[in-house]
Design an enzyme around this catalytic site. Structure first.
Site, PDB file in Angstrom:
ATOM      1  CE  LYS A   2      -4.124  -2.016   2.127  1.00 54.92           C
ATOM      2  NZ  LYS A   2      -5.137  -1.880   3.192  1.00 54.92           N
ATOM      3  CG  ASP A  16      -8.749   0.205   2.849  1.00 56.06           C
ATOM      4  OD1 ASP A  16      -9.566  -0.670   2.495  1.00 56.06           O
ATOM      5  OD2 ASP A  16      -7.521   0.005   2.895  1.00 56.06           O
TER       6      ASP A  16
END
Length: 288
Positions: free
Chosen positions: A79, A116
């Protein structure tokens, strides 16, 4: 998030592809969720796979993509590692240094997004949590930074984060400053004190919060535990027994995947109910 058009005008690559990348990645439910969406949307020429890719192999993997690829879901440890490899990063993803979605244009341009954050907000709202006065975050990794960004939208006061190292403490303070969130950092040894907050977001690996079970208050608020396998976690189970509201990791996984499907395919809305049903069935099969 800006609209995304995966296939530019005049280009229609046959057999569109997407995948989840990470290491380890075998446990990921993303293929189950995305494939369920494709089936519901009638995208019979779309495929979604999983690839074991670590930080050292990421650049080469991305170089090997062609016009058929629409995008990737990223799990750990990619990420943050992906950011230098991108042409553009959304403001939220840049602020928290966490990209969980890469969108590929027909010209090979790579754009990093973070689903997210809106996924967390959507999961909380689905459970009736619209606004809180203060909150606590357990952990300090990429998911914790996403939690801070979500709290920037729904928390009116201070966020206390519980971390294990001075390095993590500095990171959480830095993310808070960028997001405009007042952050107080506490040592992990004091984590039991987090449980009295009206909203507790647990972002730690399996087993990390088990020792907190005895500290669950008699009248707990809301626990958002980002784990989904195994489920429920001991903390989530104890929270429910005490009458507290629990938001599960599967809720986050589904809501962020809904956004990924919409961004990658251009089809909106994505089929939330079908994706959740597929995810629940897959988890049940694992534990049966």
């Amino acid at each position: 998030m800006p609209p995304h058009h995966p296939v530019p005008p005049g280009a229609s690559p046959a057999g569109r592809r997407a995948a989840v990348l990470g290491s380890p990645v075998a446990h990921s439910l993303s293929p189950v969720l995305h494939r369920a969406a494709y089936a519901e949307l009638g995208l019979t020429d779309w495929t979604y796979e999983r690839f074991e890719v670590d930080e050292s192999g990421l650049a080469a993997f991305l170089r090997g993509t062609d016009a058929r690829w629409a995008g990737f879901s990223l799990t750990m440890p990619l990420k943050r590692a992906v950011i230098p490899l991108l042409d553009e990063v959304s403001p939220t993803a840049a602020a928290i240094e966490a990209v969980n979605t890469v969108l590929l244009s027909g010209g090979g341009r790579r754009t990093g997004e973070n689903t997210d954050v809106p996924g967390m907000i959507a999961a909380l709202r689905e459970r009736g949590v619209e606004r809180v006065e203060h909150a606590a975050v357990l952990g300090a990794g990429a998911t914790a930074s996403s939690a801070l960004a979500a709290l920037a939208e729904i928390c009116s006061g201070e966020v206390t984060t519980y971390v294990r190292s001075a390095h993590r403490a500095r990171e959480m303070r830095g993310w808070g400053e960028r997001l405009g969130v007042p952050v107080r950092v506490a040592d992990w040894a004091e984590a039991a004190g987090a449980l009295s907050a009206p909203l507790v977001i647990a972002t730690t690996p399996a087993g990390s919060t088990d020792a907190l079970v005895a500290a669950v208050p008699a009248r707990p608020g809301t626990l958002f535990d980002v784990l989904y396998d195994p489920w429920p976690t001991p903390l989530a189970a104890a929270w429910s027994r005490s009458g507290g509201r629990v938001v599960a990791g599967l809720d986050l996984l589904v809501h962020q995947a809904v956004l990924q499907v919409e961004l990658m395919t251009g089809h909106s809305p994505a089929p939330l109910a079908a994706m959740r049903e597929a995810g629940e069935a897959a988890l049940h099969a694992r534990t049966a």
